[in-house]
Scaffold this active site. Structure first.
Site, mmCIF file in Angstrom:
data_model
loop_
_atom_site.group_PDB
_atom_site.id
_atom_site.type_symbol
_atom_site.label_atom_id
_atom_site.label_comp_id
_atom_site.label_asym_id
_atom_site.label_seq_id
_atom_site.Cartn_x
_atom_site.Cartn_y
_atom_site.Cartn_z
ATOM 1 N N LYS A 156 37.018 -34.492 -6.217
ATOM 2 C CA LYS A 156 37.130 -33.694 -4.994
ATOM 3 C C LYS A 156 35.716 -33.369 -4.531
ATOM 4 C CE LYS A 156 41.482 -31.464 -6.231
ATOM 5 N NZ LYS A 156 42.157 -30.194 -6.527
ATOM 6 N N HIS A 173 33.650 -28.048 -3.229
ATOM 7 C CA HIS A 173 34.285 -27.049 -2.367
ATOM 8 C C HIS A 173 33.367 -25.838 -2.210
ATOM 9 C CE1 HIS A 173 37.349 -24.298 -0.848
ATOM 10 N NE2 HIS A 173 38.108 -25.356 -0.628
ATOM 11 N N HIS A 179 33.222 -23.047 -4.768
ATOM 12 C CA HIS A 179 32.459 -23.143 -6.022
ATOM 13 C C HIS A 179 31.012 -22.691 -5.849
ATOM 14 C CE1 HIS A 179 35.511 -25.054 -8.523
ATOM 15 N NE2 HIS A 179 35.844 -25.756 -7.467
#
Length: 579
Positions: free
Chosen positions: A139, A142, A145
Site C-alpha cells: 500500500k 498512508h 502513518h
C-alpha cells in the site's frame, strides 16, 4: 552551564540541612523568563522537600520556607536568596552566569550543551528498542502513518542524545488476510508491466478493486482465505508473489523516509514471526492459558476473575494466526535477540487495548520484562487536504508542503538566494509539518491547517528555521569578529541575561521530555528561544559595535544558534542556514 549552578546551590542546601546534595539536584528548577521583568535564576519548592525526614504540612510550608531562606548564606556564586510563596529563589552572579553558560561554545563541543547535566543521572540508560512507522506492505505510504514515523523518530533521537543505545525498528504490516485478497486480486486484475511503472499505485488500485468485488462475492472471499492459507503453508507461488510485493514496497518507502530524514536500523515484519506464532500457541496451551471459545477460536482469558468475561483471540477457527499472536512472538524474539532494557511501541491511540492485552499475555506467560514495554499513543489528524482535495498519501502532503513553501519564499522580501531552493523549501516545509504536529500533547487530535503551519511569524516551524538561518547569516557575516575569548562583563544587560536564563532550562526540558516522551516541552522551549532571539537581534547589534562588544554579542548569538539547531535535530528537523 546550568549543572554548575545547580550543584553549587544543592551543596549549600545539603550543608544547611545535613542531607546529600543529590537529593536537591532534581528539586531545583530554572525559573521561566518573562521579557519585561527581572527573574531569579533557580527556585526550590519546599513542598517537595523532606526536612529532617518529614514532608512539611501545608500549614507550616511558608514558615519553613522563610526559616530555610534565612539560614542560607550568599557567596561568590549565589548573590541573592529570597523566600517566595512556598519557594526559595536563587539569583546567581551575573558575570559568572554569562561566563559559564557561554564557555562551551566555540570549543567544538556545541552539540554537547546541556547533555552532561546531573539531572540525567536518575534516568535509566541502556538499550532502547523503538517500533514506529510500521506501514502496510503493498500500500502507498498512508498519511496516517506520518505521526507514528515522526514521533518515533523524535523519541529515538532524544534517547540517543541522552546516551542510550537505540534500535530503530520498522515493523511492517506484511502478513495477514489482506494478502489473501491482494494475491487473488492481482491474479485477476494485476499487470506486471504496470507494477514496474508505478508499483504502489497499481497495487493500491488492485486492492481497492478486489475489496469492492469481495463485498458481494462470497467466492472471492473464500479464494482470499485459501490464498492466505497457502501463504501460511509456504506455497512457493504464493510466497514468491508476496516477496515481490514486499521488496517493491520497502524500496518505495525508503524514498519517503529519506525525504523525512528518517532511518531504521532494522526492517522487520509480522511475516518474520509466523512460525514463532505457532510456538506461542503451543506454549500457551502447555501453560494452561489457552481456551476454546464457542466459535471454535483459541483465546486467552484475561478477566481478573477467570470467568471469560474478557478474552483475547490468538487463533482463528481455521488455525491461522492473528496480529496479536505475531506481536507476542515478536516481543519474545526481540528480548532474546536484542536484550533490550525498554521497548517502546508508537501507534495511534485506537490500539491502546491491543497493547494492554499484549503486555497482559506476556506477563501471564511469565515474561516479567513485559513491565519494561510501553505504548506511546497519539491522536488523529483531521482535515489533511491538498489543493486537489482529500489526501490519502504522505507523498502528496510532502510535495504540497514543498510547493507552498517555495511559493512563500519567492514572495518574501527577506528571502536570500539559496543554491537549491527546492531542497530548502522541502526542509522548511517538513519542519513546519513536524512543529504543527508536536505543539500539543500527543494524545490530542488536531486539525491540519496549511496557512497557519507555513506562516513565517508566530509559533511555527518556519519561524524556527527563519531564526536559525538569520543567526547563521549573522555569524557568517561577522566571521572576522569571532574570537576564542570574550569579555563576560559586556553581556550584563537585561536582554542578554534573559536569553541566558532561558538557556538554563534546556537540560530540564530534555529531562521532562525523556520522562513523558512528549515533544511539546522542547517545541515550546525552542519557540520561546526564537522569540527572545528576535528581540535580542533588535536590541544588541553586532555590526557597528566596538570589537569587544561585537565579540561578546556574537558569542551569545552563536550559543543560541547551537542550542536551536541541536533542539531542532532532536525533533527530527534539519536546520537550514539560508532561506
Amino acid at each position: 552551564m546550568a549543572c554548575f549552578f545547580r550543584r553549587r546551590i544543592a551543596a549549600k542546601l545539603a550543608g544547611t540541612l545535613q542531607q546529600s546534595e543529590d537529593a536537591f539536584i532534581p528539586a531545583l528548577s530554572a525559573v521561566p523568563v518573562f521579557k519585561k521583568q527581572q527573574n531569579p535564576d533557580f527556585k526550590l519548592s519546599i513542598s517537595t522537600l523532606r526536612i529532617n525526614g518529614i514532608l512539611p504540612s501545608s500549614s507550616d510550608i511558608q514558615v519553613q520556607t522563610e526559616d530555610l531562606a534565612a539560614q542560607l548564606k550568599q557567596d561568590s556564586v549565589v548573590e541573592d536568596i529570597s523566600a517566595g510563596s512556598g519557594v526559595i529563589n536563587f539569583k546567581v552572579n551575573r558575570k559568572l552566569l554569562v561566563q559559564k553558560m557561554l564557555e562551551t561554545f566555540g570549543k567544538g563541543e556545541d552539540e554537547k550543551f546541556g547533555l552532561n547535566s546531573e539531572l540525567f543521572n536518575t534516568l535509566k540508560r541502556g538499550t532502547t528498542l523503538i517500533e514506529y512507522s510500521s506501514p502496510n506492505i503493498a500500500k502507498k505510504f498512508h498519511a496516517g502513518h506520518l505521526r507514528s514515523t515522526i514521533i518515533g523518530n523524535f523519541i529515538a533521537n532524544l534517547k540517543q542524545s541522552l546516551g542510550n543505545n537505540v534500535i530503530r525498528m520498522n515493523y511492517l504490516g506484511d502478513w495477514g488476510m489482506q494478502f489473501g485478497l491482494l494475491g487473488v486480486g492481482f491474479g485477476q486484475f494485476g499487470c506486471q508491466e504496470q507494477l514496474k511503472q508505478n508499483p504502489l499505485q497499481h497495487l493500491f488500485e488492485v486492492y481497492v478493486r478486489v475489496n469492492k468485488e469481495a463485498e458481494h462475492n462470497e467466492d472471492m472471499k473464500q479464494a482470499a482465505r485459501d490464498f492466505f492459507r497457502q501463504l501460511e503453508r509456504r506455497d512457493s507461488d504464493a510466497v514468491s508473489l508476496w516477496q515481490q510485493f514486499r521488496e517493491i514496497t520497502v524500496d518505495e518507502y525508503q524514498h519517503i523516509y529519506k525525504r523525512l530524514g528518517v532511518h531504521f536500523d532494522v526492517y522487520s515484519g509480522e511475516s518474520f514471526h509466523q512460525d514463532q506464532a505457532q510456538d506461542v500457541v503451543r506454549q500457551l496451551q502447555s501453560q494452561g492459558l489457552l481456551k476454546t471459545s464457542e466459535k471454535g477460536t483459541a483465546v486467552v482469558d484475561l478477566s481478573p476473575a477467570g470467568d471469560m468475561s474478557s478474552v483475547c483471540t490468538v487463533l482463528r477457527s481455521d488455525g491461522t494466526s492473528l496480529y496479536i499472536t505475531r506481536d507476542v512472538a515478536a516481543a519474545i524474539d526481540r528480548t532474546e535477540k536484542y536484550n533490550f532494557d525498554e521497548m517502546i511501541y508508537v501507534t495511534d491511540k485506537s490500539q491502546a487495548s491491543h497493547f494492554s492485552q499484549l503486555f497482559q499475555i506476556l506477563l501471564a506467560m511469565g515474561h516479567s520484562w513485559a513491565d519494561r514495554c510501553r505504548h506511546v499513543p497519539f491522536g488523529l489528524v483531521r482535515g489533511m487536504k491538498t489543493r486537489s482535495g482529500e489526501v490519502v498519501f504522505l507523498e502528496d502532503i510532502l510535495d504540497e508542503a514543498r510547493t507552498r513553501m517555495l511559493h512563500n519564499m519567492s514572495q518574501s522580501k527577506t528571502t536570500k538566494e539559496v543554491d537549491n531552493p527546492e531542497d530548502t523549501a522541502e526542509k522548511v516545509g517538513i519542519g513546519a509539518l513536524i512543529i504543527q504536529d508536536f505543539k500539543s500533547p500527543l494524545q490530542s487530535d488536531y486539525t491540519f491547517d496549511w496557512d497557519r503551519m507555513l506562516q513565517a511569524q508566530g509559533d511555527t516551524g518556519v519561524f524556527l528555521q527563519y531564526t536559525h538561518a538569520r543567526l547563521r547569516s549573522l555569524i557568517k557575516t561577522n566571521e572576522g569578529v569571532a574570537a576564542s575569548v570574550f569579555d563576560a562583563s559586556l553581556l550584563l544587560d537585561q536582554m542578554s541575561v534573559t536569553v541566558l536564563q532561558h538557556l538554563l532550562r534546556y537540560d530540564e526540558v530534555l529531562y521532562q521530555s525523556a520522562q513523558d516522551l512528549q515533544p511539546k516541552h522542547l517545541v515550546n522551549f525552542l519557540l520561546k528561544l526564537s522569540h527572545l532571539i528576535a528581540a535580542a537581534h533588535r536590541q544588541l547589534p553586532v555590526k557597528g559595535s566596538c570589537q569587544d562588544v561585537a565579540q561578546a554579542r556574537l558569542r551569545l548569538f552563536s550559543g543560541a544558534s547551537a542550542v536551536l539547531a541541536n533542539g531542532m535535530r532532536i525533533l527530527g528537523i534539519t536546520p537550514v542556514d539560508r532561506m
